[in-house]
Design a protein around this motif. Structure first.
Motif, PDB file in Angstrom:
ATOM      1  N   ALA A  50      -0.855 -59.338 -34.364  1.00  0.00           N
ATOM      2  CA  ALA A  50       0.431 -58.699 -34.051  1.00  0.00           C
ATOM      3  C   ALA A  50       1.575 -59.326 -34.846  1.00  0.00           C
ATOM      4  CB  ALA A  50       0.716 -58.794 -32.556  1.00  0.00           C
ATOM      5  N   THR A  51       1.401 -60.588 -35.271  1.00  0.00           N
ATOM      6  CA  THR A  51       2.453 -61.261 -36.041  1.00  0.00           C
ATOM      7  C   THR A  51       2.327 -61.012 -37.538  1.00  0.00           C
ATOM      8  OG1 THR A  51       1.151 -63.293 -36.238  1.00  0.00           O
ATOM      9  CG2 THR A  51       2.634 -63.098 -34.327  1.00  0.00           C
ATOM     10  N   GLY A  52       1.297 -60.258 -37.956  1.00  0.00           N
ATOM     11  CA  GLY A  52       1.109 -59.948 -39.371  1.00  0.00           C
ATOM     12  C   GLY A  52       0.197 -60.916 -40.112  1.00  0.00           C
ATOM     13  N   GLU A  53      -0.352 -61.882 -39.396  1.00  0.00           N
ATOM     14  CA  GLU A  53      -1.273 -62.846 -40.009  1.00  0.00           C
ATOM     15  C   GLU A  53      -2.631 -62.189 -40.231  1.00  0.00           C
ATOM     16  OE1 GLU A  53      -3.455 -67.075 -38.872  1.00  0.00           O
ATOM     17  OE2 GLU A  53      -2.091 -66.143 -37.446  1.00  0.00           O
ATOM     18  N   VAL A  54      -3.210 -62.364 -41.428  1.00  0.00           N
ATOM     19  CA  VAL A  54      -4.539 -61.824 -41.712  1.00  0.00           C
ATOM     20  C   VAL A  54      -5.556 -62.631 -40.913  1.00  0.00           C
ATOM     21  CG1 VAL A  54      -6.303 -61.473 -43.483  1.00  0.00           C
ATOM     22  CG2 VAL A  54      -3.904 -60.991 -44.005  1.00  0.00           C
ATOM     23  N   VAL A  55      -6.326 -61.934 -40.059  1.00  0.00           N
ATOM     24  CA  VAL A  55      -7.320 -62.600 -39.214  1.00  0.00           C
ATOM     25  C   VAL A  55      -8.748 -62.334 -39.678  1.00  0.00           C
ATOM     26  CG1 VAL A  55      -5.845 -62.690 -37.171  1.00  0.00           C
ATOM     27  CG2 VAL A  55      -7.296 -60.693 -37.549  1.00  0.00           C
ATOM     28  N   SER A  56      -8.948 -61.264 -40.430  1.00  0.00           N
ATOM     29  CA  SER A  56     -10.268 -60.925 -40.959  1.00  0.00           C
ATOM     30  C   SER A  56     -10.088 -60.249 -42.297  1.00  0.00           C
ATOM     31  CB  SER A  56     -11.014 -59.960 -40.029  1.00  0.00           C
ATOM     32  OG  SER A  56     -11.254 -60.546 -38.781  1.00  0.00           O
ATOM     33  N   GLU A  57     -10.997 -60.557 -43.225  1.00  0.00           N
ATOM     34  CA  GLU A  57     -10.913 -59.921 -44.534  1.00  0.00           C
ATOM     35  C   GLU A  57     -12.284 -59.965 -45.197  1.00  0.00           C
ATOM     36  OE1 GLU A  57      -8.003 -60.041 -48.433  1.00  0.00           O
ATOM     37  OE2 GLU A  57      -8.102 -61.800 -47.136  1.00  0.00           O
ATOM     38  N   ILE A  58     -12.706 -58.820 -45.703  1.00  0.00           N
ATOM     39  CA  ILE A  58     -13.969 -58.728 -46.418  1.00  0.00           C
ATOM     40  C   ILE A  58     -13.839 -57.609 -47.447  1.00  0.00           C
ATOM     41  CG2 ILE A  58     -14.994 -57.175 -44.718  1.00  0.00           C
ATOM     42  CD1 ILE A  58     -17.709 -58.538 -45.263  1.00  0.00           C
ATOM     43  N   SER A  59     -14.407 -57.819 -48.624  1.00  0.00           N
ATOM     44  CA  SER A  59     -14.364 -56.767 -49.637  1.00  0.00           C
ATOM     45  C   SER A  59     -15.563 -56.908 -50.563  1.00  0.00           C
ATOM     46  CB  SER A  59     -13.070 -56.830 -50.451  1.00  0.00           C
ATOM     47  OG  SER A  59     -13.006 -58.036 -51.171  1.00  0.00           O
ATOM     48  N   GLY A  60     -15.893 -55.816 -51.230  1.00  0.00           N
ATOM     49  CA  GLY A  60     -17.006 -55.830 -52.155  1.00  0.00           C
ATOM     50  C   GLY A  60     -17.358 -54.424 -52.584  1.00  0.00           C
ATOM     51  N   GLY A  61     -18.501 -54.297 -53.215  1.00  0.00           N
ATOM     52  CA  GLY A  61     -18.969 -53.006 -53.686  1.00  0.00           C
ATOM     53  C   GLY A  61     -20.361 -52.727 -53.156  1.00  0.00           C
ATOM     54  N   ILE A  62     -20.625 -51.440 -52.883  1.00  0.00           N
ATOM     55  CA  ILE A  62     -21.928 -51.016 -52.361  1.00  0.00           C
ATOM     56  C   ILE A  62     -22.419 -49.854 -53.202  1.00  0.00           C
ATOM     57  CG2 ILE A  62     -23.180 -50.081 -50.381  1.00  0.00           C
ATOM     58  CD1 ILE A  62     -21.047 -51.267 -48.580  1.00  0.00           C
ATOM     59  N   SER A  63     -23.662 -49.932 -53.658  1.00  0.00           N
ATOM     60  CA  SER A  63     -24.275 -48.828 -54.388  1.00  0.00           C
ATOM     61  C   SER A  63     -24.395 -47.632 -53.453  1.00  0.00           C
ATOM     62  CB  SER A  63     -25.665 -49.246 -54.871  1.00  0.00           C
ATOM     63  OG  SER A  63     -26.412 -48.117 -55.260  1.00  0.00           O
ATOM     64  N   PRO A  64     -24.041 -46.430 -53.913  1.00  0.00           N
ATOM     65  CA  PRO A  64     -24.168 -45.248 -53.047  1.00  0.00           C
ATOM     66  C   PRO A  64     -25.583 -45.078 -52.487  1.00  0.00           C
ATOM     67  CG  PRO A  64     -22.918 -44.692 -55.009  1.00  0.00           C
ATOM     68  CD  PRO A  64     -23.460 -46.084 -55.213  1.00  0.00           C
ATOM     69  N   ALA A  65     -26.597 -45.447 -53.265  1.00  0.00           N
ATOM     70  CA  ALA A  65     -27.974 -45.308 -52.802  1.00  0.00           C
ATOM     71  C   ALA A  65     -28.301 -46.278 -51.669  1.00  0.00           C
ATOM     72  CB  ALA A  65     -28.944 -45.531 -53.962  1.00  0.00           C
ATOM     73  N   ASP A  66     -27.507 -47.361 -51.557  1.00  0.00           N
ATOM     74  CA  ASP A  66     -27.771 -48.378 -50.541  1.00  0.00           C
ATOM     75  C   ASP A  66     -26.889 -48.255 -49.309  1.00  0.00           C
ATOM     76  OD1 ASP A  66     -29.754 -49.556 -52.044  1.00  0.00           O
ATOM     77  OD2 ASP A  66     -28.418 -51.016 -52.974  1.00  0.00           O
ATOM     78  N   LEU A  67     -26.092 -47.201 -49.202  1.00  0.00           N
ATOM     79  CA  LEU A  67     -25.168 -47.084 -48.076  1.00  0.00           C
ATOM     80  C   LEU A  67     -25.876 -47.171 -46.732  1.00  0.00           C
ATOM     81  CD1 LEU A  67     -22.585 -44.416 -49.256  1.00  0.00           C
ATOM     82  CD2 LEU A  67     -22.152 -46.813 -48.714  1.00  0.00           C
ATOM     83  N   ALA A  68     -26.924 -46.395 -46.526  1.00  0.00           N
ATOM     84  CA  ALA A  68     -27.598 -46.385 -45.219  1.00  0.00           C
ATOM     85  C   ALA A  68     -28.228 -47.738 -44.886  1.00  0.00           C
ATOM     86  CB  ALA A  68     -28.631 -45.269 -45.154  1.00  0.00           C
ATOM     87  N   PRO A  69     -29.023 -48.345 -45.793  1.00  0.00           N
ATOM     88  CA  PRO A  69     -29.615 -49.634 -45.411  1.00  0.00           C
ATOM     89  C   PRO A  69     -28.575 -50.747 -45.260  1.00  0.00           C
ATOM     90  CG  PRO A  69     -30.356 -48.982 -47.617  1.00  0.00           C
ATOM     91  CD  PRO A  69     -29.583 -47.839 -47.047  1.00  0.00           C
ATOM     92  N   VAL A  70     -27.518 -50.723 -46.072  1.00  0.00           N
ATOM     93  CA  VAL A  70     -26.479 -51.744 -45.935  1.00  0.00           C
ATOM     94  C   VAL A  70     -25.728 -51.552 -44.613  1.00  0.00           C
ATOM     95  CG1 VAL A  70     -24.279 -52.574 -46.883  1.00  0.00           C
ATOM     96  CG2 VAL A  70     -26.231 -52.229 -48.394  1.00  0.00           C
ATOM     97  N   ALA A  71     -25.459 -50.300 -44.241  1.00  0.00           N
ATOM     98  CA  ALA A  71     -24.801 -50.033 -42.955  1.00  0.00           C
ATOM     99  C   ALA A  71     -25.663 -50.550 -41.806  1.00  0.00           C
ATOM    100  CB  ALA A  71     -24.523 -48.541 -42.798  1.00  0.00           C
ATOM    101  N   ASP A  72     -26.970 -50.293 -41.855  1.00  0.00           N
ATOM    102  CA  ASP A  72     -27.881 -50.784 -40.818  1.00  0.00           C
ATOM    103  C   ASP A  72     -27.890 -52.311 -40.779  1.00  0.00           C
ATOM    104  OD1 ASP A  72     -28.545 -48.204 -40.154  1.00  0.00           O
ATOM    105  OD2 ASP A  72     -30.478 -48.227 -41.204  1.00  0.00           O
ATOM    106  N   ALA A  73     -27.964 -52.934 -41.963  1.00  0.00           N
ATOM    107  CA  ALA A  73     -27.998 -54.398 -42.030  1.00  0.00           C
ATOM    108  C   ALA A  73     -26.704 -55.005 -41.495  1.00  0.00           C
ATOM    109  CB  ALA A  73     -28.249 -54.856 -43.464  1.00  0.00           C
ATOM    110  N   LEU A  74     -25.567 -54.445 -41.875  1.00  0.00           N
ATOM    111  CA  LEU A  74     -24.289 -54.958 -41.392  1.00  0.00           C
ATOM    112  C   LEU A  74     -24.149 -54.763 -39.885  1.00  0.00           C
ATOM    113  CD1 LEU A  74     -21.742 -53.919 -44.170  1.00  0.00           C
ATOM    114  CD2 LEU A  74     -22.355 -56.240 -43.463  1.00  0.00           C
ATOM    115  N   THR A  75     -24.484 -53.587 -39.403  1.00  0.00           N
ATOM    116  CA  THR A  75     -24.379 -53.305 -37.973  1.00  0.00           C
ATOM    117  C   THR A  75     -25.231 -54.277 -37.175  1.00  0.00           C
ATOM    118  OG1 THR A  75     -23.953 -50.973 -38.401  1.00  0.00           O
ATOM    119  CG2 THR A  75     -24.730 -51.544 -36.193  1.00  0.00           C
ATOM    120  N   SER A  76     -26.478 -54.431 -37.584  1.00  0.00           N
ATOM    121  CA  SER A  76     -27.403 -55.314 -36.891  1.00  0.00           C
ATOM    122  C   SER A  76     -26.935 -56.765 -36.946  1.00  0.00           C
ATOM    123  CB  SER A  76     -28.789 -55.170 -37.521  1.00  0.00           C
ATOM    124  OG  SER A  76     -29.641 -56.166 -37.045  1.00  0.00           O
TER     125      SER A  76
END
Length: 184
Positions: A50-76
Protein backbone atom coordinates in the motif's frame (compact mmCIF):
# COMPACT_ATOMS: atom_id res chain seq x y z
CA UNK A 1 14.75 -4.35 -35.78
CA UNK A 2 15.93 -2.42 -32.71
CA UNK A 3 13.88 -1.50 -29.64
CA UNK A 4 12.81 1.85 -31.12
CA UNK A 5 11.34 0.41 -34.31
CA UNK A 6 7.76 -0.73 -34.70
CA UNK A 7 6.87 -4.03 -36.37
CA UNK A 8 6.44 -3.68 -40.12
CA UNK A 9 2.89 -3.18 -41.41
CA UNK A 10 3.07 -6.51 -43.23
CA UNK A 11 3.96 -8.48 -40.08
CA UNK A 12 0.91 -10.71 -39.69
CA UNK A 13 2.21 -12.82 -36.82
CA UNK A 14 -0.16 -12.83 -33.84
CA UNK A 15 0.91 -10.20 -31.31
CA UNK A 16 0.16 -10.83 -27.68
CA UNK A 17 -0.09 -7.91 -25.28
CA UNK A 18 -1.67 -8.73 -21.95
CA UNK A 19 -1.84 -6.61 -18.84
CA UNK A 20 -3.67 -7.61 -15.66
CA UNK A 21 -3.99 -5.87 -12.31
CA UNK A 22 -4.99 -7.78 -9.20
CA UNK A 23 -5.46 -6.56 -5.63
CA UNK A 24 -5.07 -9.13 -2.87
CA UNK A 25 -5.24 -7.79 0.65
CA UNK A 26 -2.95 -4.78 0.96
CA UNK A 27 -0.95 -5.63 -2.19
CA UNK A 28 -1.48 -4.72 -5.82
CA UNK A 29 0.01 -6.96 -8.52
CA UNK A 30 0.59 -6.15 -12.18
CA UNK A 31 1.16 -8.94 -14.68
CA UNK A 32 2.30 -8.10 -18.20
CA UNK A 33 3.01 -10.45 -21.09
CA UNK A 34 4.05 -9.58 -24.63
CA UNK A 35 5.20 -11.54 -27.66
CA UNK A 36 4.59 -12.51 -31.25
CA UNK A 37 3.66 -16.13 -30.74
CA UNK A 38 6.84 -17.33 -32.47
CA UNK A 39 9.45 -16.09 -30.01
CA UNK A 40 9.62 -16.34 -26.22
CA UNK A 41 6.86 -14.41 -24.50
CA UNK A 42 8.18 -11.72 -22.17
CA UNK A 43 6.50 -12.03 -18.78
CA UNK A 44 6.71 -9.71 -15.79
CA UNK A 45 4.97 -9.81 -12.41
CA UNK A 46 5.40 -6.98 -9.90
CA UNK A 47 3.62 -6.59 -6.58
CA UNK A 48 3.46 -3.43 -4.46
CA UNK A 49 2.46 -2.76 -0.87
CA UNK A 50 0.00 0.00 0.00
CA UNK A 51 2.99 2.32 0.53
CA UNK A 52 4.33 1.64 -2.99
CA UNK A 53 7.18 -0.62 -1.90
CA UNK A 54 7.89 -3.50 -4.31
CA UNK A 55 7.16 -6.71 -2.38
CA UNK A 56 7.37 -9.26 -5.20
CA UNK A 57 9.02 -9.21 -8.59
CA UNK A 58 9.70 -11.84 -11.22
CA UNK A 59 10.37 -11.60 -14.95
CA UNK A 60 11.60 -13.72 -17.81
CA UNK A 61 10.70 -15.32 -21.10
CA UNK A 62 8.68 -18.44 -21.88
CA UNK A 63 8.62 -20.34 -25.17
CA UNK A 64 5.05 -20.43 -26.53
CA UNK A 65 5.36 -24.22 -26.88
CA UNK A 66 6.17 -24.48 -23.16
CA UNK A 67 3.30 -22.37 -21.81
CA UNK A 68 1.19 -25.28 -20.53
CA UNK A 69 3.98 -27.27 -18.83
CA UNK A 70 5.55 -24.12 -17.35
CA UNK A 71 2.14 -23.00 -16.04
CA UNK A 72 1.66 -26.44 -14.43
CA UNK A 73 5.17 -26.38 -12.95
CA UNK A 74 4.76 -22.86 -11.56
CA UNK A 75 1.30 -23.56 -10.15
CA UNK A 76 2.44 -26.77 -8.48
CA UNK A 77 5.68 -25.27 -7.15
CA UNK A 78 4.15 -22.07 -5.79
CA UNK A 79 1.21 -23.92 -4.22
CA UNK A 80 3.63 -26.37 -2.61
CA UNK A 81 5.79 -23.53 -1.26
CA UNK A 82 2.71 -21.79 0.14
CA UNK A 83 1.61 -25.04 1.83
CA UNK A 84 5.08 -25.56 3.34
CA UNK A 85 5.12 -21.99 4.62
CA UNK A 86 1.68 -22.44 6.23
CA UNK A 87 2.83 -25.68 7.86
CA UNK A 88 5.98 -24.05 9.25
CA UNK A 89 4.10 -21.03 10.55
CA UNK A 90 1.50 -23.25 12.21
CA UNK A 91 4.18 -25.51 13.73
CA UNK A 92 6.12 -22.54 15.13
CA UNK A 93 2.99 -20.96 16.58
CA UNK A 94 3.47 -17.82 14.48
CA UNK A 95 0.17 -18.24 12.73
CA UNK A 96 -3.04 -18.58 14.64
CA UNK A 97 -4.78 -21.76 13.64
CA UNK A 98 -8.05 -20.81 15.25
CA UNK A 99 -10.96 -22.99 14.23
CA UNK A 100 -13.60 -21.33 12.14
CA UNK A 101 -16.76 -20.17 13.85
CA UNK A 102 -20.01 -22.01 13.14
CA UNK A 103 -21.31 -20.99 9.73
CA UNK A 104 -17.89 -19.62 8.69
CA UNK A 105 -16.05 -21.32 5.82
CA UNK A 106 -12.38 -22.16 5.93
CA UNK A 107 -10.53 -19.94 3.46
CA UNK A 108 -8.05 -22.53 2.22
CA UNK A 109 -7.65 -26.26 2.70
CA UNK A 110 -4.28 -27.31 4.13
CA UNK A 111 -3.27 -29.34 1.04
CA UNK A 112 -4.85 -27.12 -1.61
CA UNK A 113 -2.51 -26.97 -4.58
CA UNK A 114 -0.20 -29.69 -3.22
CA UNK A 115 0.54 -32.46 -5.71
CA UNK A 116 -1.26 -35.78 -5.11
CA UNK A 117 1.07 -38.72 -4.43
CA UNK A 118 0.55 -42.31 -5.53
CA UNK A 119 -0.07 -43.20 -1.87
CA UNK A 120 -2.72 -40.46 -1.63
CA UNK A 121 -4.40 -41.84 -4.76
CA UNK A 122 -4.45 -45.39 -3.36
CA UNK A 123 -5.82 -44.24 -0.01
CA UNK A 124 -8.42 -41.99 -1.65
CA UNK A 125 -9.60 -44.83 -3.89
CA UNK A 126 -9.82 -47.23 -0.94
CA UNK A 127 -11.72 -44.73 1.24
CA UNK A 128 -14.08 -43.87 -1.65
CA UNK A 129 -14.79 -47.56 -2.30
CA UNK A 130 -15.39 -48.03 1.45
CA UNK A 131 -18.15 -45.43 1.25
CA UNK A 132 -16.50 -42.43 2.92
CA UNK A 133 -18.49 -39.22 2.44
CA UNK A 134 -17.01 -36.28 0.58
CA UNK A 135 -16.95 -34.35 3.88
CA UNK A 136 -14.88 -37.13 5.50
CA UNK A 137 -12.52 -37.22 2.51
CA UNK A 138 -12.16 -33.43 2.58
CA UNK A 139 -11.15 -33.51 6.26
CA UNK A 140 -8.83 -36.49 5.87
CA UNK A 141 -7.00 -35.21 2.78
CA UNK A 142 -7.12 -31.48 3.57
CA UNK A 143 -8.66 -30.68 0.19
CA UNK A 144 -11.76 -28.96 -1.13
CA UNK A 145 -14.84 -30.86 -2.29
CA UNK A 146 -13.92 -29.88 -5.87
CA UNK A 147 -10.37 -31.18 -5.37
CA UNK A 148 -11.63 -34.51 -4.06
CA UNK A 149 -14.18 -34.90 -6.86
CA UNK A 150 -11.64 -33.91 -9.53
CA UNK A 151 -9.18 -36.51 -8.25
CA UNK A 152 -11.84 -39.24 -8.07
CA UNK A 153 -12.77 -38.41 -11.67
CA UNK A 154 -9.09 -38.45 -12.69
CA UNK A 155 -8.77 -41.91 -11.11
CA UNK A 156 -11.81 -43.13 -13.07
CA UNK A 157 -13.88 -43.72 -9.95
CA UNK A 158 -16.64 -41.21 -10.78
CA UNK A 159 -17.99 -39.57 -13.94
CA UNK A 160 -17.76 -35.81 -14.56
CA UNK A 161 -21.26 -35.61 -13.00
CA UNK A 162 -19.91 -37.26 -9.79
CA UNK A 163 -21.74 -40.53 -10.49
CA UNK A 164 -19.81 -43.53 -9.13
CA UNK A 165 -18.39 -45.77 -11.84
CA UNK A 166 -19.01 -49.50 -11.44
CA UNK A 167 -15.82 -51.65 -11.41
CA UNK A 168 -16.82 -53.27 -14.73
CA UNK A 169 -16.93 -49.82 -16.35
CA UNK A 170 -13.41 -48.85 -15.28
CA UNK A 171 -10.49 -49.28 -17.60
CA UNK A 172 -7.04 -48.55 -16.23
CA UNK A 173 -8.43 -46.83 -13.13
CA UNK A 174 -5.75 -45.17 -11.09
CA UNK A 175 -3.25 -44.57 -13.86
CA UNK A 176 -5.03 -41.60 -15.39
CA UNK A 177 -5.50 -43.37 -18.72
CA UNK A 178 -8.83 -45.05 -18.10
CA UNK A 179 -11.88 -44.55 -20.21
CA UNK A 180 -15.09 -44.06 -18.29
CA UNK A 181 -18.39 -45.06 -19.81
CA UNK A 182 -21.63 -43.83 -18.37
CA UNK A 183 -24.74 -45.96 -17.97
CA UNK A 184 -27.84 -44.53 -19.62
Amino acid sequence: MDDNEHPPENDHRPHLNLERHLTIGPHVYQLTAAGTGDEPIGLSLVGWSATGEVVSEISGGISPADLAPVADALTSTLAGLAALRRQRLTASGSAASAPTAPGERQRRHRNQGVRWTAEDDERLAARHRAGASSRELMAEFGRSRGGILARLEHLGLITPDAVPVAPAQRSGAGDGTGVVTEAA
